[in-house]
Design a protein around this motif. Structure first.
Motif, mmCIF file in Angstrom:
data_model
loop_
_atom_site.group_PDB
_atom_site.id
_atom_site.type_symbol
_atom_site.label_atom_id
_atom_site.label_comp_id
_atom_site.label_asym_id
_atom_site.label_seq_id
_atom_site.Cartn_x
_atom_site.Cartn_y
_atom_site.Cartn_z
ATOM 1 N N ILE A 97 0.836 -1.206 0.000
ATOM 2 C CA ILE A 97 0.000 0.000 0.000
ATOM 3 C C ILE A 97 0.870 1.254 0.000
ATOM 4 O O ILE A 97 0.640 2.191 -0.781
ATOM 5 N N THR A 98 1.882 1.265 0.860
ATOM 6 C CA THR A 98 2.699 2.471 1.033
ATOM 7 C C THR A 98 3.577 2.736 -0.183
ATOM 8 O O THR A 98 3.855 3.904 -0.507
ATOM 9 N N ILE A 99 4.006 1.715 -0.875
ATOM 10 C CA ILE A 99 4.792 1.891 -2.100
ATOM 11 C C ILE A 99 3.950 2.537 -3.192
ATOM 12 O O ILE A 99 4.416 3.421 -3.925
ATOM 13 N N PHE A 100 2.700 2.138 -3.295
ATOM 14 C CA PHE A 100 1.835 2.676 -4.347
ATOM 15 C C PHE A 100 1.516 4.159 -4.134
ATOM 16 O O PHE A 100 1.235 4.873 -5.103
ATOM 17 N N ILE A 101 1.554 4.632 -2.896
ATOM 18 C CA ILE A 101 1.208 6.037 -2.628
ATOM 19 C C ILE A 101 2.159 6.988 -3.344
ATOM 20 O O ILE A 101 1.721 7.816 -4.157
ATOM 21 N N PRO A 102 3.485 6.927 -3.120
ATOM 22 C CA PRO A 102 4.374 7.835 -3.864
ATOM 23 C C PRO A 102 4.512 7.463 -5.330
ATOM 24 O O PRO A 102 4.806 8.337 -6.158
ATOM 25 N N ALA A 103 4.297 6.183 -5.667
ATOM 26 C CA ALA A 103 4.394 5.788 -7.078
ATOM 27 C C ALA A 103 3.308 6.464 -7.914
ATOM 28 O O ALA A 103 3.573 6.987 -9.002
ATOM 29 N N ILE A 104 2.087 6.471 -7.395
ATOM 30 C CA ILE A 104 0.990 7.146 -8.090
ATOM 31 C C ILE A 104 1.249 8.650 -8.122
ATOM 32 O O ILE A 104 1.044 9.313 -9.147
ATOM 33 N N ALA A 105 1.718 9.198 -6.999
ATOM 34 C CA ALA A 105 1.998 10.632 -6.936
ATOM 35 C C ALA A 105 3.110 11.022 -7.912
ATOM 36 O O ALA A 105 3.042 12.081 -8.551
ATOM 37 N N ALA A 106 4.135 10.179 -8.043
ATOM 38 C CA ALA A 106 5.223 10.460 -8.990
ATOM 39 C C ALA A 106 4.691 10.526 -10.409
ATOM 40 O O ALA A 106 5.092 11.399 -11.198
ATOM 41 N N SER A 107 3.767 9.628 -10.748
ATOM 42 C CA SER A 107 3.175 9.627 -12.096
ATOM 43 C C SER A 107 2.376 10.905 -12.322
ATOM 44 O O SER A 107 2.451 11.516 -13.401
ATOM 45 N N ALA A 108 1.607 11.321 -11.307
ATOM 46 C CA ALA A 108 0.804 12.539 -11.439
ATOM 47 C C ALA A 108 1.703 13.767 -11.576
ATOM 48 O O ALA A 108 1.456 14.641 -12.412
ATOM 49 N N TYR A 109 2.740 13.838 -10.766
ATOM 50 C CA TYR A 109 3.656 14.979 -10.842
ATOM 51 C C TYR A 109 4.408 15.007 -12.170
ATOM 52 O O TYR A 109 4.643 16.087 -12.742
ATOM 53 N N PHE A 110 4.775 13.841 -12.673
ATOM 54 C CA PHE A 110 5.453 13.786 -13.968
ATOM 55 C C PHE A 110 4.541 14.298 -15.077
ATOM 56 O O PHE A 110 4.966 15.057 -15.956
ATOM 57 N N SER A 111 3.268 13.903 -15.021
ATOM 58 C CA SER A 111 2.322 14.374 -16.035
ATOM 59 C C SER A 111 2.154 15.885 -15.974
ATOM 60 O O SER A 111 2.112 16.560 -17.010
ATOM 61 N N MET A 112 2.087 16.441 -14.752
ATOM 62 C CA MET A 112 1.943 17.889 -14.619
ATOM 63 C C MET A 112 3.209 18.613 -15.066
ATOM 64 O O MET A 112 3.146 19.669 -15.699
ATOM 65 N N ALA A 113 4.373 18.045 -14.742
ATOM 66 C CA ALA A 113 5.632 18.657 -15.150
ATOM 67 C C ALA A 113 5.790 18.664 -16.669
ATOM 68 O O ALA A 113 6.407 19.571 -17.236
ATOM 69 N N MET A 114 5.193 17.671 -17.333
ATOM 70 C CA MET A 114 5.258 17.575 -18.788
ATOM 71 C C MET A 114 4.178 18.409 -19.478
ATOM 72 O O MET A 114 4.099 18.451 -20.696
ATOM 73 N N GLY A 115 3.340 19.064 -18.684
ATOM 74 C CA GLY A 115 2.306 19.926 -19.249
ATOM 75 C C GLY A 115 0.970 19.259 -19.430
ATOM 76 O O GLY A 115 0.036 19.868 -19.982
ATOM 77 N N PHE A 116 0.838 18.020 -18.959
ATOM 78 C CA PHE A 116 -0.449 17.332 -19.029
ATOM 79 C C PHE A 116 -1.165 17.483 -17.678
ATOM 80 O O PHE A 116 -0.619 18.006 -16.728
ATOM 81 N N GLY A 117 -2.393 16.992 -17.603
ATOM 82 C CA GLY A 117 -3.130 17.104 -16.352
ATOM 83 C C GLY A 117 -3.431 18.529 -15.962
ATOM 84 O O GLY A 117 -3.600 18.847 -14.785
ATOM 85 N N LEU A 118 -3.488 19.413 -16.975
ATOM 86 C CA LEU A 118 -3.686 20.839 -16.735
ATOM 87 C C LEU A 118 -4.789 21.359 -17.649
ATOM 88 O O LEU A 118 -4.861 20.985 -18.819
ATOM 89 N N THR A 119 -5.646 22.181 -17.100
ATOM 90 C CA THR A 119 -6.668 22.823 -17.923
ATOM 91 C C THR A 119 -6.727 24.310 -17.584
ATOM 92 O O THR A 119 -6.401 24.706 -16.465
ATOM 93 N N GLU A 120 -7.095 25.115 -18.568
ATOM 94 C CA GLU A 120 -7.238 26.551 -18.364
ATOM 95 C C GLU A 120 -8.711 26.915 -18.347
ATOM 96 O O GLU A 120 -9.471 26.484 -19.218
ATOM 97 N N LEU A 121 -9.099 27.702 -17.359
ATOM 98 C CA LEU A 121 -10.488 28.117 -17.216
ATOM 99 C C LEU A 121 -10.586 29.640 -17.313
ATOM 100 O O LEU A 121 -9.849 30.358 -16.622
ATOM 101 N N SER A 122 -11.492 30.104 -18.143
ATOM 102 C CA SER A 122 -11.771 31.536 -18.211
ATOM 103 C C SER A 122 -12.872 31.862 -17.217
ATOM 104 O O SER A 122 -13.950 31.250 -17.257
ATOM 105 N N VAL A 123 -12.588 32.770 -16.303
ATOM 106 C CA VAL A 123 -13.551 33.131 -15.269
ATOM 107 C C VAL A 123 -13.776 34.634 -15.296
ATOM 108 O O VAL A 123 -12.866 35.409 -15.611
ATOM 109 N N PRO A 124 -14.999 35.066 -14.966
ATOM 110 C CA PRO A 124 -15.325 36.495 -15.094
ATOM 111 C C PRO A 124 -14.624 37.400 -14.098
ATOM 112 O O PRO A 124 -14.536 38.610 -14.319
#
Length: 245
Positions: free
Chosen positions: A43-70
């Protein structure tokens, strides 16, 4: 003022630290043969492993959206991958705590359900574009789930942990307090950051979330897995209980 996109440095640092944490936990659990103890390592190994994948995706410019707000002159950058990370890793972390406390299935289900509600409503708040007020309303709903989760942690789960051997109960109390302290900081950063009132820029918001994530995942895991003797004690008590049944 940091330049646009400068926050990626924090995402790369987060990726590296989560990856190092994953490898460290694999090494700490290497050679563990007891099935009950293995459960904590898996269980504990999967916690940072999943987080590393998410951070890598964000660092590569994925997992990001732009929202126009008033209410803002520029589009808001929302890292939805961060919520995907939390949706998987925070329940795993709570399961670690619950197993350590010897919690029953109903308590575990309650904790996970409240946690998922907290993350999902937080994501809804981050994606709202109608008004800033509605964002704050959804933040409040998310905080409601969080407060209910904290109540279960300090009441029902702590009561169940009190029946465990002394060293096990002490480790649970330490980890529970770490979770309470760090997790309380998340909604504060959310409301003052770009997804809430916009009092701090994306650069510093990303930096603070990265530090909190590393402490809450790698730090938590290190505190848990370094106590190998305690985990062996949990396994022994679980085996004795099973034999008695």
């Amino acid at each position: 003022m940091p330049s646009p996109g400068a926050e990626q440095i924090w995402l790369w640092i987060g990726t590296a630290l989560m990856a190092v944490g994953t490898l460290a936990f694999i090494g700490m659990g290497w050679g563990e043969e007891d099935p009950e103890a293995q459960e904590y390592y898996i269980i504990t190994i999967f916690i940072p492993a999943i987080a590393a994948s998410a951070y890598f995706s964000m660092a590569m410019g994925f997992g990001l959206t732009e929202l126009s707000v008033p209410w803002a002159s520029e589009a808001l950058d929302i890292y939805w991958a961060r919520y995907a990370d939390w949706l998987f890793t925070t329940p795993l972390l709570l399961i670690d705590l619950a197993l350590l406390a010897g919690a029953n299935r109903n308590t575990i289900s309650t904790l996970v359900g409240l946690d998922v509600g907290m993350i999902v409503t937080g994501l809804v708040g981050a994606l709202v574009t109608s008004s800033q007020t509605m964002r704050i309303v959804w933040w409040g709903i998310s905080c409601g789930f969080f407060l209910a989760l904290l109540y279960i942690l300090v009441s029902r789960l702590s009561a169940q942990a009190s029946t465990q051997p002394g060293s096990v109960g002490a480790l649970f109390s330490t980890l529970r307090n770490v979770v309470i302290l760090l997790w309380t900081a998340y909604p504060i950063v959310w409301i003052v950051g770009t997804e809430g009132l916009g009092l701090i820029p994306l650069y510093w918001e990303t930096a603070v979330f990265m530090v909190l994530d590393v402490l809450a995942k790698v730090g938590f895991g290190f505190l848990l897995l370094r106590s190998r003797s305690v985990l062996d004690q949990v396994s022994s008590s679980t085996a004795d209980a099973t034999a008695a049944d």
